[in-house]
Design an enzyme around this catalytic site. Structure first.
Site, mmCIF file in Angstrom:
data_model
loop_
_atom_site.group_PDB
_atom_site.id
_atom_site.type_symbol
_atom_site.label_atom_id
_atom_site.label_comp_id
_atom_site.label_asym_id
_atom_site.label_seq_id
_atom_site.Cartn_x
_atom_site.Cartn_y
_atom_site.Cartn_z
ATOM 1 N N PHE A 156 0.853 -1.196 0.000
ATOM 2 C CA PHE A 156 0.000 0.000 0.000
ATOM 3 C C PHE A 156 0.883 1.238 0.000
ATOM 4 C CE2 PHE A 156 -2.367 -3.492 1.815
ATOM 5 C CZ PHE A 156 -3.612 -3.373 1.218
ATOM 6 N N VAL A 190 2.142 -1.779 4.531
ATOM 7 C CA VAL A 190 1.886 -0.349 4.374
ATOM 8 C C VAL A 190 3.240 0.360 4.355
ATOM 9 C CG1 VAL A 190 0.907 1.672 5.536
ATOM 10 C CG2 VAL A 190 -0.356 -0.492 5.528
ATOM 11 N N CYS A 191 3.458 1.209 3.350
ATOM 12 C CA CYS A 191 4.744 1.908 3.242
ATOM 13 C C CYS A 191 4.927 2.875 4.407
ATOM 14 C CB CYS A 191 4.808 2.689 1.933
ATOM 15 S SG CYS A 191 6.199 3.827 1.896
ATOM 16 N N VAL A 192 6.063 2.742 5.080
ATOM 17 C CA VAL A 192 6.297 3.554 6.287
ATOM 18 C C VAL A 192 6.383 5.045 5.963
ATOM 19 C CG1 VAL A 192 8.827 3.214 6.258
ATOM 20 C CG2 VAL A 192 7.684 3.797 8.391
ATOM 21 N N ALA A 206 2.994 6.319 5.078
ATOM 22 C CA ALA A 206 2.130 6.205 6.251
ATOM 23 C C ALA A 206 2.412 7.320 7.264
ATOM 24 C CB ALA A 206 2.302 4.834 6.897
#
Lengths: 130, 102, 129
Positions: A39, A77-79, A82
């Site tokens: 994501f 989820v991409c840090v 995010a």
């Protein structure tokens, strides 16, 4: 076949998340392996557990979580994306001194390297976005 | 080395379909999804362009997205194939790569 | 062509990052660039294609001071330092937007639509943002 999926939009604003979900379900039903769903961009909003959609509407995040549990899906989820948008797990919240986290069950926060790795490991990468 | 191209934008608002057709080499396939399904309809300002793309290429439209928008299969340009999600998955695995024209 | 010291590093795939969106109006251009910088660490064959409004990402002289957004265009000049040297720009996309290669912030290879289409069909992975 080993497939990977990239989701670039959040749920509800754009159909991309729904399309990705339907595609992922269909691929699993056909016996394919989903190496990872990554994501990115506003797609990270798929990973908040605090959304409360109306009762007569679908709950996209919950559907991802259920799919993850049933099929042992890796939802990443991409840090970086995010952090910009306020999607945090417990350790990220602690690290940045925030008073709450909001990551949904079955999702994990990790780096962009996970997307590149998915591109390397999977035989096909399918992108859903705007 | 055939590519599956996906287009998810209405051709009446965005130019993605046009860009995709210009880059889709012979032997490739184009799958219209989401608002892209409006590009699959007969008797529109872009129908001729899509019919032209069928020369040397395959064009598919995602039925679930078509039906959600009140369009029946008989409104689809002759030669454009209506597919479901299972067939979408098959198209992905049967082609060498997938390129999304976002 | 693999160098002798690269032989043990596993498969190298051809990754193309396709940029078709203008900068600042949306975040796609910036976050696409962030992916490319990470990708550089993976020893894959990386190329960037700029077509349609994506060519505007490379316009020289971007000054974001008055909109309060970070100007990320200097990062394109830093790509060389990450060994990312394959930057392709579509000729037709430049022309219809009144641009030439002289308007761009970095040296690029200008390809025709047909050349770019062929190159796209040689990739293993196409990431579109």
């Amino acid at each position: 076949m080993k497939l990977a999926v990239l989701v670039n939009e959040g749920p509800y604003q754009h159909q991309a998340a729904d399309s990705a979900l339907q595609f992922t379900k269909a691929a699993l039903e056909k016996g394919h392996e989903i190496f990872r769903v990554f994501f990115y961009h506003d797609g990270v909003h798929n990973g908040t557990r605090l959304g409360v959609p109306p009762q007569d509407d679908r709950n996209v995040t919950q559907q991802w979580s259920e799919l993850a549990e049933k099929h042992n899906l890796d939802l990443v989820v991409c840090v970086a994306a995010a952090q910009r948008r306020g999607i945090l797990d417990a350790s990220e919240a602690k690290r940045h001194g925030k008073d709450a986290d909001n990551i949904a069950p079955g999702f994990r926060i990790s780096g962009l390297g996970q997307l590149i790795e998915a591109g390397i490991q999977a035989e096909r990468l399918v992108v859903f976005g705007d | 080395m055939a590519t599956l191209h996906t287009v998810n934008k209405s051709p009446f608002e965005k130019r993605s379909l046009d860009c995709c057709i210009r880059h889709a080499n012979p032997g490739s396939a184009i799958l219209l999804i989401e608002d892209g399904v409006y590009g699959a309809l007969k008797d529109t300002a872009v129908s001729d362009k899509v019919s032209g793309a069928l020369d040397g290429r395959k064009v598919y439209v995602l039925g679930p997205d078509l039906h959600a928008r009140g369009m029946s299969d008989d409104r689809v340009i002759d030669g454009v194939e209506v597919v479901d999600y299972a067939a979408f998955v098959d198209l992905v695995t049967e082609h060498d790569r997938v390129q999304a024209w976002l | 062509m693999a160098e002798p010291w690269e032989e043990d590093e596993g498969p190298v795939k051809k990754f193309m990052y396709v940029n078709r969106k203008a900068p600042y109006g949306t975040i796609y251009a910036l976050e696409s660039l962030e992916v490319v910088l990470i990708a550089a660490a993976f020893d894959q064959d990386v190329s960037l294609a700029f077509l349609d409004d994506g060519v505007f990402q490379l316009k020289k002289g971007q000054d974001t001071g008055e909109i309060g957004v970070k100007n990320f265009s200097p990062t394109y000049r830093a790509l060389e330092g990450y060994d990312i040297e394959k930057l392709y720009v579509e000729k037709e996309s430049l022309e219809v937007r009144g641009l030439t290669a002289d308007d761009l912030i970095v040296p690029v290879e200008v390809l025709s639509q047909d050349e770019l289409s062929k190159l796209m069909d040689e990739q293993d992975v196409i990431l579109s943002f």
